[in-house]
Structure formats: structure tokens, C-alpha cells
Design an enzyme around this catalytic site. Structure first.
Site, PDB file in Angstrom:
ATOM      1  N   ASP A 132     -12.132  49.223  14.080  1.00  0.00           N
ATOM      2  CA  ASP A 132     -11.301  48.075  13.741  1.00  0.00           C
ATOM      3  C   ASP A 132     -11.466  47.860  12.238  1.00  0.00           C
ATOM      4  OD1 ASP A 132     -10.244  45.532  13.210  1.00  0.00           O
ATOM      5  OD2 ASP A 132     -10.705  44.811  15.226  1.00  0.00           O
ATOM      6  N   TYR A 164     -15.019  41.775  17.798  1.00  0.00           N
ATOM      7  CA  TYR A 164     -14.050  40.695  18.003  1.00  0.00           C
ATOM      8  C   TYR A 164     -14.092  40.262  19.468  1.00  0.00           C
ATOM      9  CZ  TYR A 164      -9.136  38.901  18.089  1.00  0.00           C
ATOM     10  OH  TYR A 164      -7.980  38.157  18.233  1.00  0.00           O
ATOM     11  N   ARG A 190      13.465  50.336  21.867  1.00  0.00           N
ATOM     12  CA  ARG A 190      12.034  50.225  22.142  1.00  0.00           C
ATOM     13  C   ARG A 190      11.246  51.373  21.534  1.00  0.00           C
ATOM     14  NH1 ARG A 190       9.316  52.664  25.989  1.00  0.00           N
ATOM     15  NH2 ARG A 190      11.111  53.038  27.341  1.00  0.00           N
ATOM     16  N   LYS A 234      -2.998  39.910  10.030  1.00  0.00           N
ATOM     17  CA  LYS A 234      -3.866  39.344   9.006  1.00  0.00           C
ATOM     18  C   LYS A 234      -3.364  39.693   7.602  1.00  0.00           C
ATOM     19  CE  LYS A 234      -6.825  38.024  12.309  1.00  0.00           C
ATOM     20  NZ  LYS A 234      -6.306  38.504  13.584  1.00  0.00           N
TER      21      LYS A 234
END
Length: 391
Positions: free
Chosen positions: A182, A110, A57, A207
């Protein structure tokens, strides 16, 4: 693993970032490491817990390769990977804000970011104020003594307002607030966040970094001062992206430059063509000289992606549905940044609070993929014919 290469051009850096063939027996690509348990050679080593990898992790060679590559491209101190863009955003908010704090968030943000602010942050006693994305240096009038962060997204989601990030950062820093950006639309290839005053840069790597619509991934890159807070919260939340998704991010990185160049060129060609169509009231694309945000875009950005919007002339919902339902190349779906072209209708008038969305008619967000532009034009032309027939 990754070496800073400030004197090399972006395409060269992309081709070599995140790779270390000598370490992996000459294989060009960093392999996928899947695992949870990492063994220690001795009891003393286990107690010291200071070897490079201690638990799955907390990182693997695959994760490290992509994180270091993104940090290099962004120009930040270090990068953390998360399972999605939204998880990167949420982690950053939780890392930098506490009960009683105030955060300023762009009204063009967003929409899932807005939902997180209005629900999770509100429950935690953190106040959110939405501001006009075009406020620039005027942000200073909205800063409160307890304002700890200003969240920017430039260009804005759906409506593509270009923010004056340097002016916002100057005012925020003078008041002791951090600036988070962002940076998904431009990627660090077309906008350098830290050079323009950001303290943290977030990307939905889902993206353009992944680039093939087949993985979910987020990235948080921070400067050296903010890094410890973000890293601690990331660890406390137990965040770790899947190994295959990380590998797909590494797979997409070398072609990011050539893909973005194609997205940019095709997007601009299509945007200019759309601006001349009788069914279109206006095109919202920062790289067009006619766009309201063009001056700041030209000053601060070095390129544009394939995502923009068009506002149609007045048309019924039935007519727009007929246009969209018959499209053959433009898919109807969320996300963007992949090889495929996409379109969705949108109407932010119901949830914007600091600004008013005043459109001549229905609005569409388009992502221009890697198809031939003439074929995309033909697809839209047929759509406009259906729009007219059903009006």
C-alpha cells in the site's frame, strides 16, 4: 496515450502524463467519457470484439489516460482503476489468493484492510497472520509452504512504522510468495515500489492523486508477471470507477508534485514545532531524525507526505475532546491527502494482535494541508490551551 519518459524529472512527467491533446482536437485535458454502449462498425467487428473500446465498464479514453499515467509514475507494467482504495486492496487479495492459502499482513495495516482479512478472506478459507511491521528479513520465519502473499504498508497506518520492504521482498520471493504494498502515504513520487521489490502497488487515489477531497478512487499497479491475474479478477468483479472521479484524478495529477512538496515542508515544520510543545510526549514522523524508522525512510524514500501522528502526555477524554472540538482549521474527519488539514484521535491497542501499542497518553493523527503553517500552529496552540483548562 501515455508515453514513458524515464529521463524526465517527476514534475515534467506529471505535467504531461495522461494527456494527448492531438488526439482530442488540441484540448489540453483528456475529456470525460460517459457511457456504457460502444458501437461497432460491422457485424464482423462485433464478433471479433477487438477494437480499442468495447463496453463502458471495460474502459474509456478517460480511464485509460489516468491508468497509463499512474503506471508510468509507479514504474509498473500496467494499472487498473477501482471505485476506492479499499476496493483496490480487496481486488488484489481476491486475485492472488485462493482457499487454503496463507497471507502475511502487517499489524500496522489500514484498519479496513484488516477487517477484510478477518471477514471476507476468512469466509473464503484463506488464513491471515499479522506480523510486526519491523520484522524485516525475519519475515522468513513466518512464511509457510502455503504463504502466497505478504502485504506491506509503509509507513504503517496511524503509527507510521517504516518497513524494510526490500528485505521482506527478498525473503518472500525466495519462498515463492508475492509482495503487495500500500503506497498511498508516499505515492510513487517519494517511493518507487517496484524498484524496492514489490509485485503489486496499491494507492487510494482518493488521497493525494485526487488531492481535493472530492472523489473516491483506487489504483492497482502490477508487474508483468502478476498483471493477468489482477486484470482477470478486476473484470470478473465488474469494477469501474465513475467517469467524473477518474477525471478528478487526472485533474489532480499535474499538481501532485507541488502539493506534496508543500505538504512535506509544512508537515515537517509542524512536526518539529509539536515536538517542542509541553503537551506532547512524542511525535511519530519518519522524516524526523528522532523517529525510530528514520534510517530506513532515509535509505528508501525520497520525501515525506503531510500525514503523521503525535502522542500527547496523559490527558482525559474530556480534555482531548475540548481541544479538538474548538479547532478552526483542523477538521475532524477521515481520509486525508486533500488541501485541508485534518485530525482524528486513535487507539490501535484494541485491534493490533502481533504488536503492543504502548502510548504515554492519547494519540492524534494529523494531516497537514495547504494552509499557512503559522495559522495551523495558532489553531493548535488554542487547542492546547483548552486541553489544559479541561484537564
Amino acid at each position: 496515450m501515455s508515453k514513458r519518459r524515464p529521463n524526465q524529472k517527476p514534475g515534467t512527467r506529471l505535467a504531461h502524463a495522461g494527456r494527448d491533446p492531438e488526439r482530442f482536437h488540441g484540448f489540453v485535458n483528456t475529456p470525460i467519457y460517459r457511457g456504457s454502449t460502444v458501437l461497432f462498425p460491422t457485424a464482423a467487428a462485433l464478433e471479433a470484439n477487438d477494437q480499442e473500446y468495447t463496453y463502458g465498464r471495460l474502459g474509456t479514453p478517460t480511464v485509460k489516460a489516468l491508468a497509463e499515467a499512474i503506471a508510468e509514475l509507479e514504474g509498473g507494467h500496467a494499472t487498473l482503476l477501482t471505485p476506492s482504495g479499499l476496493s483496490a486492496i480487496a481486488t488484489t487479495f481476491l486475485a492472488l489468493l485462493s482457499a487454503g492459502d496463507h497471507v502475511l499482513v502487517s499489524d500496522s495495516v489500514y484498519r479496513p484492510t484488516r477487517r477484510f482479512c478477518d471477514t471476507a478472506l476468512k469466509r473464503l478459507g484463506i488464513e491471515t497472520t499479522y506480523y510486526d511491521p519491523l520484522v524485516g528479513a525475519g519475515i522468513k520465519t513466518l512464511l509457510k509452504p502455503n504463504t502466497k502473499m505478504v502485504f506491506t504498508e509503509s509507513p504503517g497506518s496511524q503509527t507510521f512504522e517504516v518497513q524494510d520492504v526490500p528485505a521482506i521482498a527478498k525473503a518472500a520471493h525466495a519462498a515463492g510468495a508475492l509482495v503487495v504494498l500500500d503506497n498511498t502515504w508516499a505515492t510513487p513520487l517519494y517511493f518507487q515500489p517496484f524498484a524496492h521489490g514489490a509485485d503489486v502497488s496499491i494507492q487510494a487515489a482518493t488521497k493525494y492523486i485526487v488531492g481535493h477531497a472530492d472523489a473516491m478512487l483506487g489504483a492497482i499497479t502490477a508487474n508483468e508477471a502478476v498483471w493477468p491475474k489482477v486484470a482477470r479478477t478486476h473484470d470478473e468483479l465488474g469494477l469501474c470507477p465513475g467517469p467524473e472521479d477518474v477525471y478528478l484524478g487526472l485533474r489532480g495529477l499535474p499538481s501532485l508534485g507541488v502539493r506534496l512538496a508543500r505538504h512535506q515542508a509544512s508537515g515537517l515544520t509542524l512536526a518539529e514545532w509539536l515536538s517542542r510543545q509541553p503537551e506532547v510526549a512524542r511525535v511519530i514522523h519518519p522524516a524526523l531524525p528522532s523517529d525510530a524508522g528514520h534510517a530506513i525512510w532515509k535509505r528508501d524514500f525520497t520525501g515525506a507526505s503531510g500525514l503523521f501522528a503525535v502522542v500527547l502526555k496523559p490527558a482525559s477524554k474530556k480534555a482531548v475532546a475540548a481541544m479538538l472540538d474548538g479547532l478552526k482549521l483542523f477538521g475532524l474527519g477521515y481520509s486525508w491527502g486533500g488541501f485541508e488539514s485534518l485530525v482524528i484521535p486513535f487507539d490501535p491497542s484494541t485491534y493490533r494482535t502481533a504488536t503492543h501499542w504502548d502510548a504515554e497518553g492519547p494519540a492524534l493523527r494529523l494531516h497537514v494541508g495547504l494552509e499557512e503553517v503559522d495559522d495551523l500552529k495558532a489553531d493548535l496552540e488554542a487547542g492546547f490551551a483548552r486541553l489544559a483548562t479541561n484537564s
